[in-house]
Design a protein around this motif. Structure first.
Motif, PDB file in Angstrom:
ATOM      1  N   MET A   1     -46.083  95.052 -82.952  1.00 56.18           N
ATOM      2  CA  MET A   1     -46.421  95.170 -84.386  1.00 56.18           C
ATOM      3  C   MET A   1     -45.453  94.318 -85.216  1.00 56.18           C
ATOM      4  O   MET A   1     -44.262  94.287 -84.938  1.00 56.18           O
ATOM      5  CB  MET A   1     -46.333  96.625 -84.845  1.00 56.18           C
ATOM      6  N   ASN A   2     -46.019  93.656 -86.174  1.00 63.25           N
ATOM      7  CA  ASN A   2     -45.212  92.801 -87.036  1.00 63.25           C
ATOM      8  C   ASN A   2     -44.340  93.667 -87.946  1.00 63.25           C
ATOM      9  O   ASN A   2     -44.846  94.422 -88.785  1.00 63.25           O
ATOM     10  CB  ASN A   2     -46.127  91.912 -87.868  1.00 63.25           C
ATOM     11  N   LYS A   3     -43.027  93.577 -87.777  1.00 67.91           N
ATOM     12  CA  LYS A   3     -42.113  94.410 -88.559  1.00 67.91           C
ATOM     13  C   LYS A   3     -42.086  94.033 -90.031  1.00 67.91           C
ATOM     14  O   LYS A   3     -41.529  94.766 -90.853  1.00 67.91           O
ATOM     15  CB  LYS A   3     -40.704  94.333 -87.975  1.00 67.91           C
ATOM     16  N   ASN A   4     -42.646  92.905 -90.350  1.00 70.59           N
ATOM     17  CA  ASN A   4     -42.684  92.486 -91.748  1.00 70.59           C
ATOM     18  C   ASN A   4     -44.003  92.842 -92.436  1.00 70.59           C
ATOM     19  O   ASN A   4     -44.184  92.560 -93.615  1.00 70.59           O
ATOM     20  CB  ASN A   4     -42.456  90.972 -91.851  1.00 70.59           C
ATOM     21  N   SER A   5     -44.917  93.476 -91.674  1.00 66.73           N
ATOM     22  CA  SER A   5     -46.215  93.815 -92.247  1.00 66.73           C
ATOM     23  C   SER A   5     -46.114  95.079 -93.108  1.00 66.73           C
ATOM     24  O   SER A   5     -45.236  95.931 -92.915  1.00 66.73           O
ATOM     25  CB  SER A   5     -47.251  94.044 -91.147  1.00 66.73           C
ATOM     26  N   ASN A   6     -47.048  95.211 -94.034  1.00 62.92           N
ATOM     27  CA  ASN A   6     -47.087  96.401 -94.890  1.00 62.92           C
ATOM     28  C   ASN A   6     -47.331  97.665 -94.080  1.00 62.92           C
ATOM     29  O   ASN A   6     -46.788  98.732 -94.370  1.00 62.92           O
ATOM     30  CB  ASN A   6     -48.174  96.234 -95.952  1.00 62.92           C
ATOM     31  N   THR A   7     -48.165  97.551 -93.061  1.00 61.64           N
ATOM     32  CA  THR A   7     -48.468  98.720 -92.219  1.00 61.64           C
ATOM     33  C   THR A   7     -47.214  99.250 -91.549  1.00 61.64           C
ATOM     34  O   THR A   7     -46.963 100.469 -91.521  1.00 61.64           O
ATOM     35  CB  THR A   7     -49.514  98.352 -91.157  1.00 61.64           C
ATOM     36  N   TYR A   8     -46.427  98.367 -90.985  1.00 65.42           N
ATOM     37  CA  TYR A   8     -45.191  98.780 -90.316  1.00 65.42           C
ATOM     38  C   TYR A   8     -44.228  99.439 -91.310  1.00 65.42           C
ATOM     39  O   TYR A   8     -43.630 100.476 -91.015  1.00 65.42           O
ATOM     40  CB  TYR A   8     -44.517  97.585 -89.658  1.00 65.42           C
ATOM     41  N   ILE A   9     -44.088  98.835 -92.464  1.00 62.48           N
ATOM     42  CA  ILE A   9     -43.160  99.365 -93.473  1.00 62.48           C
ATOM     43  C   ILE A   9     -43.586 100.766 -93.900  1.00 62.48           C
ATOM     44  O   ILE A   9     -42.763 101.678 -94.015  1.00 62.48           O
ATOM     45  CB  ILE A   9     -43.094  98.411 -94.685  1.00 62.48           C
ATOM     46  N   ILE A  10     -44.891 100.945 -94.133  1.00 59.70           N
ATOM     47  CA  ILE A  10     -45.389 102.257 -94.556  1.00 59.70           C
ATOM     48  C   ILE A  10     -45.187 103.295 -93.461  1.00 59.70           C
ATOM     49  O   ILE A  10     -44.740 104.418 -93.718  1.00 59.70           O
ATOM     50  CB  ILE A  10     -46.880 102.154 -94.946  1.00 59.70           C
ATOM     51  N   LEU A  11     -45.524 102.937 -92.210  1.00 55.34           N
ATOM     52  CA  LEU A  11     -45.342 103.874 -91.089  1.00 55.34           C
ATOM     53  C   LEU A  11     -43.868 104.229 -90.896  1.00 55.34           C
ATOM     54  O   LEU A  11     -43.518 105.401 -90.667  1.00 55.34           O
ATOM     55  CB  LEU A  11     -45.907 103.256 -89.809  1.00 55.34           C
ATOM     56  N   TYR A  12     -43.014 103.228 -90.975  1.00 56.14           N
ATOM     57  CA  TYR A  12     -41.576 103.455 -90.802  1.00 56.14           C
ATOM     58  C   TYR A  12     -41.043 104.401 -91.885  1.00 56.14           C
ATOM     59  O   TYR A  12     -40.316 105.353 -91.595  1.00 56.14           O
ATOM     60  CB  TYR A  12     -40.828 102.133 -90.850  1.00 56.14           C
ATOM     61  N   THR A  14     -42.744 106.551 -93.643  1.00 59.74           N
ATOM     62  CA  THR A  14     -43.331 107.878 -93.458  1.00 59.74           C
ATOM     63  C   THR A  14     -42.589 108.663 -92.384  1.00 59.74           C
ATOM     64  O   THR A  14     -42.262 109.851 -92.557  1.00 59.74           O
ATOM     65  CB  THR A  14     -44.814 107.753 -93.083  1.00 59.74           C
ATOM     66  N   VAL A  15     -42.309 108.014 -91.272  1.00 62.12           N
ATOM     67  CA  VAL A  15     -41.594 108.680 -90.183  1.00 62.12           C
ATOM     68  C   VAL A  15     -40.194 109.101 -90.627  1.00 62.12           C
ATOM     69  O   VAL A  15     -39.740 110.218 -90.342  1.00 62.12           O
ATOM     70  CB  VAL A  15     -41.504 107.747 -88.948  1.00 62.12           C
ATOM     71  N   MET A  16     -39.506 108.231 -91.352  1.00 62.65           N
ATOM     72  CA  MET A  16     -38.162 108.552 -91.824  1.00 62.65           C
ATOM     73  C   MET A  16     -38.176 109.733 -92.804  1.00 62.65           C
ATOM     74  O   MET A  16     -37.317 110.628 -92.740  1.00 62.65           O
ATOM     75  CB  MET A  16     -37.525 107.334 -92.486  1.00 62.65           C
ATOM     76  N   VAL A  18     -40.401 112.141 -92.945  1.00 61.20           N
ATOM     77  CA  VAL A  18     -40.706 113.356 -92.179  1.00 61.20           C
ATOM     78  C   VAL A  18     -39.475 113.832 -91.418  1.00 61.20           C
ATOM     79  O   VAL A  18     -39.164 115.032 -91.393  1.00 61.20           O
ATOM     80  CB  VAL A  18     -41.886 113.103 -91.219  1.00 61.20           C
ATOM     81  N   LEU A  19     -38.758 112.896 -90.782  1.00 58.91           N
ATOM     82  CA  LEU A  19     -37.574 113.272 -90.020  1.00 58.91           C
ATOM     83  C   LEU A  19     -36.484 113.860 -90.918  1.00 58.91           C
ATOM     84  O   LEU A  19     -35.868 114.878 -90.578  1.00 58.91           O
ATOM     85  CB  LEU A  19     -37.035 112.048 -89.268  1.00 58.91           C
ATOM     86  N   VAL A  20     -36.244 113.214 -92.060  1.00 62.82           N
ATOM     87  CA  VAL A  20     -35.231 113.722 -92.985  1.00 62.82           C
ATOM     88  C   VAL A  20     -35.622 115.097 -93.506  1.00 62.82           C
ATOM     89  O   VAL A  20     -34.796 116.013 -93.587  1.00 62.82           O
ATOM     90  CB  VAL A  20     -35.029 112.738 -94.158  1.00 62.82           C
ATOM     91  N   ALA A  21     -36.917 115.262 -93.854  1.00 63.17           N
ATOM     92  CA  ALA A  21     -37.388 116.553 -94.338  1.00 63.17           C
ATOM     93  C   ALA A  21     -37.218 117.622 -93.269  1.00 63.17           C
ATOM     94  O   ALA A  21     -36.836 118.770 -93.568  1.00 63.17           O
ATOM     95  CB  ALA A  21     -38.848 116.457 -94.760  1.00 63.17           C
ATOM     96  N   LEU A  22     -37.499 117.284 -92.029  1.00 64.33           N
ATOM     97  CA  LEU A  22     -37.350 118.234 -90.921  1.00 64.33           C
ATOM     98  C   LEU A  22     -35.896 118.639 -90.731  1.00 64.33           C
ATOM     99  O   LEU A  22     -35.589 119.829 -90.556  1.00 64.33           O
ATOM    100  CB  LEU A  22     -37.908 117.611 -89.632  1.00 64.33           C
ATOM    101  N   VAL A  23     -35.003 117.653 -90.781  1.00 62.20           N
ATOM    102  CA  VAL A  23     -33.573 117.948 -90.637  1.00 62.20           C
ATOM    103  C   VAL A  23     -33.090 118.864 -91.754  1.00 62.20           C
ATOM    104  O   VAL A  23     -32.360 119.827 -91.532  1.00 62.20           O
ATOM    105  CB  VAL A  23     -32.760 116.638 -90.615  1.00 62.20           C
ATOM    106  N   LEU A  24     -33.505 118.566 -92.986  1.00 62.36           N
ATOM    107  CA  LEU A  24     -33.093 119.384 -94.128  1.00 62.36           C
ATOM    108  C   LEU A  24     -33.653 120.797 -94.026  1.00 62.36           C
ATOM    109  O   LEU A  24     -32.961 121.774 -94.357  1.00 62.36           O
ATOM    110  CB  LEU A  24     -33.553 118.731 -95.430  1.00 62.36           C
ATOM    111  N   ALA A  25     -34.895 120.919 -93.573  1.00 61.55           N
ATOM    112  CA  ALA A  25     -35.503 122.243 -93.428  1.00 61.55           C
ATOM    113  C   ALA A  25     -34.776 123.068 -92.376  1.00 61.55           C
ATOM    114  O   ALA A  25     -34.502 124.257 -92.587  1.00 61.55           O
ATOM    115  CB  ALA A  25     -36.980 122.090 -93.062  1.00 61.55           C
ATOM    116  N   VAL A  26     -34.462 122.438 -91.243  1.00 58.81           N
ATOM    117  CA  VAL A  26     -33.733 123.151 -90.188  1.00 58.81           C
ATOM    118  C   VAL A  26     -32.344 123.562 -90.676  1.00 58.81           C
ATOM    119  O   VAL A  26     -31.889 124.684 -90.430  1.00 58.81           O
ATOM    120  CB  VAL A  26     -33.624 122.265 -88.922  1.00 58.81           C
ATOM    121  N   ALA A  27     -31.675 122.641 -91.394  1.00 56.29           N
ATOM    122  CA  ALA A  27     -30.340 122.953 -91.916  1.00 56.29           C
ATOM    123  C   ALA A  27     -30.401 124.116 -92.899  1.00 56.29           C
ATOM    124  O   ALA A  27     -29.537 125.001 -92.886  1.00 56.29           O
ATOM    125  CB  ALA A  27     -29.754 121.712 -92.597  1.00 56.29           C
TER     126      ALA A  27
END
Length: 285
Positions: A1-12, A14-16, A18-27
């Motif tokens: 996947m092209n790391k400079n594409s809009n799709t990659y940026i949006i997915l990246y 989104t994942v970040m 979700v991960l941050v929200a999960l960490v904060l919720a667990v904490a």
């Protein structure tokens, strides 16, 4: 996947998120018991200070254990009353204390009001009433300890969320709190609370008043209003304990000074003169 594409940026992104929200919720979940325990320790410590105990809590190695030990030793009972002066069977006073604002937001007739009973080493019982009100910049709260005559203040502790350091925040300091010791919440047979008077030494000859904080007039007035507002809820019960009889309609139906609590012949005592909005003095803007 092209790391400079809009799709990659949006997915990246989104994942970040979700991960941050999960960490904060667990904490938050993991820290909740600790936060609850700290809140309980703070409330217990303040109750102890209002009755003149727990003075070493900030110097001992294990503060939590010390507070719990002192609380279990000196707080011998707790219960809740309704504004009509009746005790509430099975009520958890300490649980009510943790949600005091929510309780006070209920209609007056539905409120459950916590009472904490202390017993000194000499066997003297005193009664601690929690308080909640508004300062200049946010909520203020505290505890008023009454002697076993239910008229004389034994001790008082106040705290705040965001009052001005060096001005309104001084309500949380011993010099202000110590002025309440020995004051009376009754003027003769009238329950009047404690008035805050502007000017150093203004309250010296007044058993129902203390001096306002210099430069902190509105926060000081907030403490006065907080005490009167909260005592109005407890008034039927306090009068019953202090006089030995029920506060009958019309028993003290007298004209009182502005800001006094009095019986109007209705089922619940009112605050007289508390409808006027506070204005900002020049010394606290």
């Amino acid at each position: 996947m092209n790391k400079n594409s809009n799709t990659y940026i949006i997915l990246y992104a989104t994942v970040m998120v979700v991960l941050v929200a999960l960490v904060l919720a667990v904490a938050a979940i993991k820290l909740q018991p600790l936060q609850t325990a700290n809140q309980e320790n703070e409330m217990k410590g303040a109750i102890l200070l209002s009755i003149g105990e727990g003075a070493e809590m900030n110097s001992v190695k294990d503060k939590t254990a010390y507070i719990n030990e002192q609380y279990d030793k000196y707080i011998v009972d707790s219960y809740a009353v309704r504004p009509d002066g009746e005790k509430v069977a099975g009520a958890d006073a300490f649980a009510l204390l943790g949600n005091l604002k929510k309780e006070l937001d209920k209609p007056a007739g539905e409120r459950l009001l916590p009472v904490f009973v202390s017993r000194s080493d000499e066997g003297t019982e005193r009664y601690v009433l929690p308080l909640y009100g508004a300062g200049l910049w946010g909520p203020i709260w505290g505890y008023l300890a009454l002697e076993d005559d239910w008229t004389t203040v034994y001790g008082a502790v106040f705290d705040h969320k965001s009052e001005t350091p060096g001005l309104g925040a001084e309500i949380a300091t011993p010099p202000f709190q110590d002025m309440f010791k020995g004051k009376s919440i009754f003027d003769g047979d009238k329950l009047v609370g404690i008035t805050v008077l502007k000017g150093a030494g203004a309250s010296a000859s007044n058993p129902n008043a203390v001096d306002a904080i210099s430069g902190g007039t509105i926060t000081s007035r907030g403490v006065e209003n907080m005490i009167k507002d909260n005592l109005s809820d407890y008034a039927e019960y306090i009068i019953r304990q202090a006089t030995g009889h029920d506060a009958l309609p019309g028993e003290t139906d007298l004209e009182t000074e502005e800001g006094a609590i009095h019986l109007t012949g209705e089922s619940t005592p009112d605050i007289v003169g508390e409808d006027e909005p506070l204005t900002i003095d020049q010394d606290e803007q």
